[in-house]
Design an enzyme around this catalytic site. Sequence first.
Site, PDB file in Angstrom:
ATOM      1  N   HIS A  63       7.181   0.133  -1.633  1.00  0.00           N
ATOM      2  CA  HIS A  63       8.215  -0.611  -0.916  1.00  0.00           C
ATOM      3  C   HIS A  63       7.569  -1.483   0.156  1.00  0.00           C
ATOM      4  O   HIS A  63       6.433  -1.246   0.562  1.00  0.00           O
ATOM      5  CB  HIS A  63       9.219   0.341  -0.263  1.00  0.00           C
ATOM      6  CG  HIS A  63       8.573   1.270   0.719  1.00  0.00           C
ATOM      7  ND1 HIS A  63       7.974   2.448   0.325  1.00  0.00           N
ATOM      8  CD2 HIS A  63       8.395   1.178   2.052  1.00  0.00           C
ATOM      9  CE1 HIS A  63       7.466   3.042   1.391  1.00  0.00           C
ATOM     10  NE2 HIS A  63       7.703   2.297   2.446  1.00  0.00           N
ATOM     11  N   ALA A  93     -12.187   6.145  -3.313  1.00  0.00           N
ATOM     12  CA  ALA A  93     -11.646   6.756  -2.104  1.00  0.00           C
ATOM     13  C   ALA A  93     -11.093   5.705  -1.143  1.00  0.00           C
ATOM     14  O   ALA A  93     -11.654   4.630  -0.984  1.00  0.00           O
ATOM     15  CB  ALA A  93     -12.732   7.567  -1.405  1.00  0.00           C
ATOM     16  N   ALA A 111     -14.037   1.725  -3.555  1.00  0.00           N
ATOM     17  CA  ALA A 111     -13.583   2.469  -2.391  1.00  0.00           C
ATOM     18  C   ALA A 111     -13.187   1.541  -1.245  1.00  0.00           C
ATOM     19  O   ALA A 111     -13.840   0.531  -1.003  1.00  0.00           O
ATOM     20  CB  ALA A 111     -14.679   3.425  -1.933  1.00  0.00           C
ATOM     21  N   THR A 116      -3.695  -6.024  -3.636  1.00  0.00           N
ATOM     22  CA  THR A 116      -2.495  -6.794  -3.307  1.00  0.00           C
ATOM     23  C   THR A 116      -1.923  -7.530  -4.511  1.00  0.00           C
ATOM     24  O   THR A 116      -0.797  -8.010  -4.453  1.00  0.00           O
ATOM     25  CB  THR A 116      -2.806  -7.829  -2.211  1.00  0.00           C
ATOM     26  OG1 THR A 116      -3.808  -8.733  -2.698  1.00  0.00           O
ATOM     27  CG2 THR A 116      -3.295  -7.162  -0.937  1.00  0.00           C
TER      28      THR A 116
END
Length: 172
Positions: A63, A93, A111, A116
């Site tokens: 969200h 990670a 990592a 995006t």
Amino acid sequence: MKLSRLTYKILRRARGRVYAIRALGVQIGSGCRILSDIATTEPWLISVGDRVTISSGVTFITHDGSGWLYRDERGRRYRFAPIRVGSDVFIGAGVTVLPGVSIGDRCVVGAGSVVTASVPDGTIVAGVPARPIKAWPEFHAALREWPAESDMVGQRYRERVDSIAEGLMARR
């Protein structure tokens, strides 16, 4: 299915993290290793393919809360979007995956990356924001040079790891 945090923790201890995350509503394929409590407030929006490793500290965000900044007579605005992870994927990670992102098959996310935008099949990405750094064939070819399970010697885990660990091998 809505589970309390306590119920989730009990399931995680009794049946394992993958079982507990599935109970929350995340779709998870077979042969997965999940080392993070990846569920978000909308776990049903997350799907994970087969043979996926999700390392520690990985966050999935389904969200975008910034819509709350817009208010008019219709109220606040909301954005919810699913996250899809393909098969044969490794997520390193500390990675953050944002809403609406799809990570294709045979991908690696380095990592600490922030994903995006969607990642095409066979792409290795890293960075903030995550950007392509290598293609799967090149990455896969480099893995051939790494020590194999059959190269490990010893009875205990530490002995087996130490037998192939970089830096330790040269001292033997």
